[in-house]
Design a protein around this motif. Structure first.
Motif, PDB file in Angstrom:
ATOM      1  N   HIS A  37       0.837  -1.203   0.000  1.00 57.70           N
ATOM      2  CA  HIS A  37       0.000   0.000   0.000  1.00 57.70           C
ATOM      3  C   HIS A  37       0.872   1.253   0.000  1.00 57.70           C
ATOM      4  N   THR A  38       1.994   1.196   0.699  1.00 56.10           N
ATOM      5  CA  THR A  38       2.898   2.336   0.776  1.00 56.10           C
ATOM      6  C   THR A  38       3.343   2.796  -0.610  1.00 56.10           C
ATOM      7  N   GLY A  39       3.453   1.864  -1.547  1.00 55.97           N
ATOM      8  CA  GLY A  39       3.913   2.198  -2.896  1.00 55.97           C
ATOM      9  C   GLY A  39       2.842   2.688  -3.841  1.00 55.97           C
ATOM     10  N   THR A  40       1.603   2.807  -3.375  1.00 60.96           N
ATOM     11  CA  THR A  40       0.523   3.239  -4.267  1.00 60.96           C
ATOM     12  C   THR A  40       0.389   4.760  -4.255  1.00 60.96           C
ATOM     13  N   THR A  41      -0.287   5.273  -5.242  1.00 61.52           N
ATOM     14  CA  THR A  41      -0.575   6.702  -5.337  1.00 61.52           C
ATOM     15  C   THR A  41      -1.885   6.983  -4.595  1.00 61.52           C
ATOM     16  N   LEU A  42      -1.866   8.003  -3.745  1.00 63.95           N
ATOM     17  CA  LEU A  42      -3.078   8.376  -3.008  1.00 63.95           C
ATOM     18  C   LEU A  42      -4.220   8.651  -3.984  1.00 63.95           C
ATOM     19  N   GLY A  43      -5.377   8.087  -3.675  1.00 62.76           N
ATOM     20  CA  GLY A  43      -6.553   8.296  -4.495  1.00 62.76           C
ATOM     21  C   GLY A  43      -6.659   7.370  -5.705  1.00 62.76           C
ATOM     22  N   SER A  44      -5.659   6.544  -5.908  1.00 67.29           N
ATOM     23  CA  SER A  44      -5.686   5.628  -7.054  1.00 67.29           C
ATOM     24  C   SER A  44      -6.614   4.446  -6.765  1.00 67.29           C
ATOM     25  N   GLU A  45      -6.886   3.673  -7.800  1.00 72.75           N
ATOM     26  CA  GLU A  45      -7.727   2.485  -7.643  1.00 72.75           C
ATOM     27  C   GLU A  45      -7.058   1.474  -6.694  1.00 72.75           C
ATOM     28  N   MET A  46      -5.739   1.335  -6.813  1.00 70.03           N
ATOM     29  CA  MET A  46      -5.029   0.404  -5.925  1.00 70.03           C
ATOM     30  C   MET A  46      -5.069   0.882  -4.475  1.00 70.03           C
ATOM     31  N   ASP A  47      -4.943   2.184  -4.272  1.00 71.24           N
ATOM     32  CA  ASP A  47      -5.050   2.752  -2.926  1.00 71.24           C
ATOM     33  C   ASP A  47      -6.404   2.381  -2.319  1.00 71.24           C
ATOM     34  N   ALA A  48      -7.455   2.546  -3.088  1.00 69.14           N
ATOM     35  CA  ALA A  48      -8.806   2.218  -2.609  1.00 69.14           C
ATOM     36  C   ALA A  48      -8.941   0.719  -2.345  1.00 69.14           C
ATOM     37  N   THR A  49      -8.360  -0.088  -3.212  1.00 67.38           N
ATOM     38  CA  THR A  49      -8.423  -1.550  -3.035  1.00 67.38           C
ATOM     39  C   THR A  49      -7.714  -1.975  -1.760  1.00 67.38           C
ATOM     40  N   PHE A  50      -6.521  -1.432  -1.521  1.00 66.81           N
ATOM     41  CA  PHE A  50      -5.797  -1.778  -0.297  1.00 66.81           C
ATOM     42  C   PHE A  50      -6.558  -1.341   0.946  1.00 66.81           C
ATOM     43  N   LYS A  51      -7.199  -0.198   0.891  1.00 66.75           N
ATOM     44  CA  LYS A  51      -7.975   0.271   2.049  1.00 66.75           C
ATOM     45  C   LYS A  51      -9.092  -0.715   2.384  1.00 66.75           C
ATOM     46  N   VAL A  52      -9.775  -1.212   1.362  1.00 68.09           N
ATOM     47  CA  VAL A  52     -10.844  -2.185   1.579  1.00 68.09           C
ATOM     48  C   VAL A  52     -10.268  -3.489   2.133  1.00 68.09           C
ATOM     49  N   MET A  53      -9.174  -3.979   1.539  1.00 69.95           N
ATOM     50  CA  MET A  53      -8.563  -5.229   1.990  1.00 69.95           C
ATOM     51  C   MET A  53      -8.106  -5.130   3.446  1.00 69.95           C
TER      52      MET A  53
END
Length: 154
Positions: A37-53
């Protein structure tokens, strides 16, 4: 109540072990999610996915497993107290186990606070930090398991 705990000691011990396994699995996996998650861009789709996970892992597995491990662990303490007396609580093996357990509760709280920081887009920890601390729960598990399994050695 103590009679029930004593009569069902092995069942309670088995349930305690299963709850601890689930709790440990989650606490080993969550920091690994933080690494990525640390390597994702804030507000990106991956950021949102990690938050849910991360939220689902913590709320759906880690928190309930911790509560179950605590409840069954307290049941074991009460049963042991009824069977053997309460002096075992001050034995070195039990003090070592309790130190490991208290560390795990603290680490659980730390991971929960970190999840909230990720959720708010305010993580201040590096990927290197999460990689370096990822195995701390396993170190605590080593202390806990060895303290219990070697308690009768001289």
């Amino acid at each position: 109540m103590n009679d029930f705990l004593v009569e069902h000691f092995n069942l309670i011990r088995g349930l305690h072990i299963l709850a601890v396994i689930a709790w440990m699995a989650g606490m080993l996996y969550l920091p690994r999610l933080y690494v990525y998650h640390t390597g994702t861009t804030l507000g990106s789709e991956m950021d949102a996915t990690f938050k849910v996970m991360e939220r689902r892992l913590l709320r759906g597995i880690i928190n309930p497993a911790m509560i179950a491990a605590l409840v069954f662990g307290l049941g074991l303490i009460m049963a042991d107290g009824a069977i053997r007396g309460w002096d075992f609580l001050l034995k070195p093996w039990m003090l070592a186990k309790l130190a490991g357990v208290f560390f795990l509760f603290g680490w659980h709280g730390f991971l929960s606070k970190a999840r909230k920081a990720f959720e708010a887009g305010q993580n201040t920890r590096s990927e290197k930090f999460w990689r370096a601390t990822n195995e701390l729960p396993f170190v605590a598990a080593i202390v806990i398991v060895l303290s219990v399994t070697t308690k009768y050695l001289n």
